[in-house]
Design an enzyme around this catalytic site. Sequence first.
Site, PDB file in Angstrom:
ATOM      1  N   SER A  71      -0.785  -4.006  -0.994  1.00 46.19           N
ATOM      2  CA  SER A  71      -1.610  -3.270  -1.947  1.00 46.19           C
ATOM      3  C   SER A  71      -3.056  -3.116  -1.477  1.00 46.19           C
ATOM      4  O   SER A  71      -3.323  -2.510  -0.447  1.00 46.19           O
ATOM      5  CB  SER A  71      -1.517  -3.961  -3.315  1.00 46.19           C
ATOM      6  OG  SER A  71      -2.103  -3.206  -4.324  1.00 46.19           O
ATOM      7  N   ASP A  87      -0.750   2.475  -5.943  1.00 46.26           N
ATOM      8  CA  ASP A  87      -0.343   2.223  -7.325  1.00 46.26           C
ATOM      9  C   ASP A  87      -1.559   2.078  -8.236  1.00 46.26           C
ATOM     10  O   ASP A  87      -1.413   1.877  -9.439  1.00 46.26           O
ATOM     11  CB  ASP A  87       0.582   1.006  -7.438  1.00 46.26           C
ATOM     12  CG  ASP A  87      -0.072  -0.315  -7.070  1.00 46.26           C
ATOM     13  OD1 ASP A  87      -1.219  -0.308  -6.556  1.00 46.26           O
ATOM     14  OD2 ASP A  87       0.563  -1.369  -7.280  1.00 46.26           O
ATOM     15  N   ASP A 101      -1.430   0.963  -1.341  1.00 42.86           N
ATOM     16  CA  ASP A 101      -0.062   1.399  -1.659  1.00 42.86           C
ATOM     17  C   ASP A 101      -0.033   2.435  -2.775  1.00 42.86           C
ATOM     18  O   ASP A 101       1.033   2.814  -3.249  1.00 42.86           O
ATOM     19  CB  ASP A 101       0.833   0.211  -2.001  1.00 42.86           C
ATOM     20  CG  ASP A 101       0.474  -0.460  -3.314  1.00 42.86           C
ATOM     21  OD1 ASP A 101      -0.692  -0.350  -3.752  1.00 42.86           O
ATOM     22  OD2 ASP A 101       1.356  -1.100  -3.920  1.00 42.86           O
ATOM     23  N   ASP A 105      -5.618   2.770  -3.799  1.00 50.29           N
ATOM     24  CA  ASP A 105      -5.597   1.598  -2.930  1.00 50.29           C
ATOM     25  C   ASP A 105      -4.516   1.789  -1.877  1.00 50.29           C
ATOM     26  O   ASP A 105      -3.908   2.860  -1.776  1.00 50.29           O
ATOM     27  CB  ASP A 105      -5.396   0.324  -3.749  1.00 50.29           C
ATOM     28  CG  ASP A 105      -4.058   0.287  -4.470  1.00 50.29           C
ATOM     29  OD1 ASP A 105      -3.480   1.372  -4.682  1.00 50.29           O
ATOM     30  OD2 ASP A 105      -3.591  -0.811  -4.833  1.00 50.29           O
TER      31      ASP A 105
END
Length: 449
Positions: A101, A245, A243, A241
């Site tokens: 992440s 999400d 990833d 960010d």
Amino acid sequence: MGKLFGTDGARGVAGKDLTPELAMQIGRAAAAVLAGKTQHRPRFIIGKDTRISGDMLESALAAGLCSVGADVELLGVIPTPAVAHLVRKYGADAGVVISASHNPVEFNGIKLFGGEGYKLPDEVEEEIEHHVFNNGAELTLCTGTAIGTVRRVDTALSDYVDYLAKAIGADLTGLNIAIDCANGAASEAAGLLFPRLGAACRFIGTDPDGGNINEGCGSTHLDKLAKYVVDNGLDCGVAFDGDADRCLAVDEKGREIDGDKIIAILAKDLKDTGKLPEDTAVVTVMSNLGFIEYMKQNGMKTAVTAVGDRYVLEEMRDKGYVIGGEQSGHIILLAHSTTGDGELTAGMLLRTMAEKKCRMSELNDVYARFPQVMVNIKATPEEKARYKEDEYIAGFIESQQQSLMGLGRVLVRVSGTEPLIRIMVEGRDEAAIAASAERIAVKINERIH
């Protein structure tokens, strides 16, 4: 939580904590547990972000899955929420995301989604952990044609972008926006999505090299995006960010719009259109007091959970709420997605701006934030345990809460994803809360180190 899976999957320094051997064991255990529950040859899909360690861990995971008879479909570099969506669209038994992440490049993680697109329940994770910690002693390896297969899915990204475009359903013609993809998983997807919605887009953080994910860019480093928006006279900017999400934004003046503000803006729009069940949004204990007051003043309620998107999601599913999230920009729009989706969130925020025909700064002025001071203390697992068991620290923190005399609050918590103890002090008097945060940090350092 077990010892392996934290609040957001298994995380650690790739090659040191999260080794290929461990990834293989997780794959083997996950396939065996889910095969036992489905009673058929399981299918797994795997997506990853742009970290250099992603290929290594993907190969090890796929080997582990195939060794106990699971078939594997590789989606390549793709946002975390894409895996949660595509596991349902493709009818797979589970989805795996290889990502850490917002963390620096040396970290990586393994996150599992069930066939319905939700993170696995604690009890299923515990079964998987049992096999991992037992070195797979109870598992039977396959031979011959029982061994699983691996194939690549070339349509994954286009399938995901098609879904997003339909879910957002916006005409962003006339908007000039900047998009920061953190050199991460959204680097290609965002370039396909936002111009398709009609926006004139300028992209930064879209040149991943395996080592620059989240490096001075993305939702954890908004300064670069804010300057870019102001210097180029753009209408606003959005940032994801590593990833994708999470989503944060900046207005045309370069001012940050955090997750609380985005939830407030979208919740009010849902309420005005009769699409906000119980007039309630779900947030965590980290949400700003200014947000709580705004919701009350506008006839809306807040359900408050512990920090972590899984707790927000549990409350939403249990009570039938449709919007919830965290100040960090991890926002769940449950009518469209089973997990936080940065690009979906950005699209909905931009759609609100376009439909209201207003500037992003007008949306940003929805309420005034109470000042917050955040301090992070590095802590090993042993030091985290010492902190939790220290009654003196607990009493000292309570004394600092009392010193604010009802005009603020103190929240100290152990991070579930990083080697940190996080201190947050919030209130109307910025000098007072800064002093309080510093006193708490000094005391914790004295007691645990």
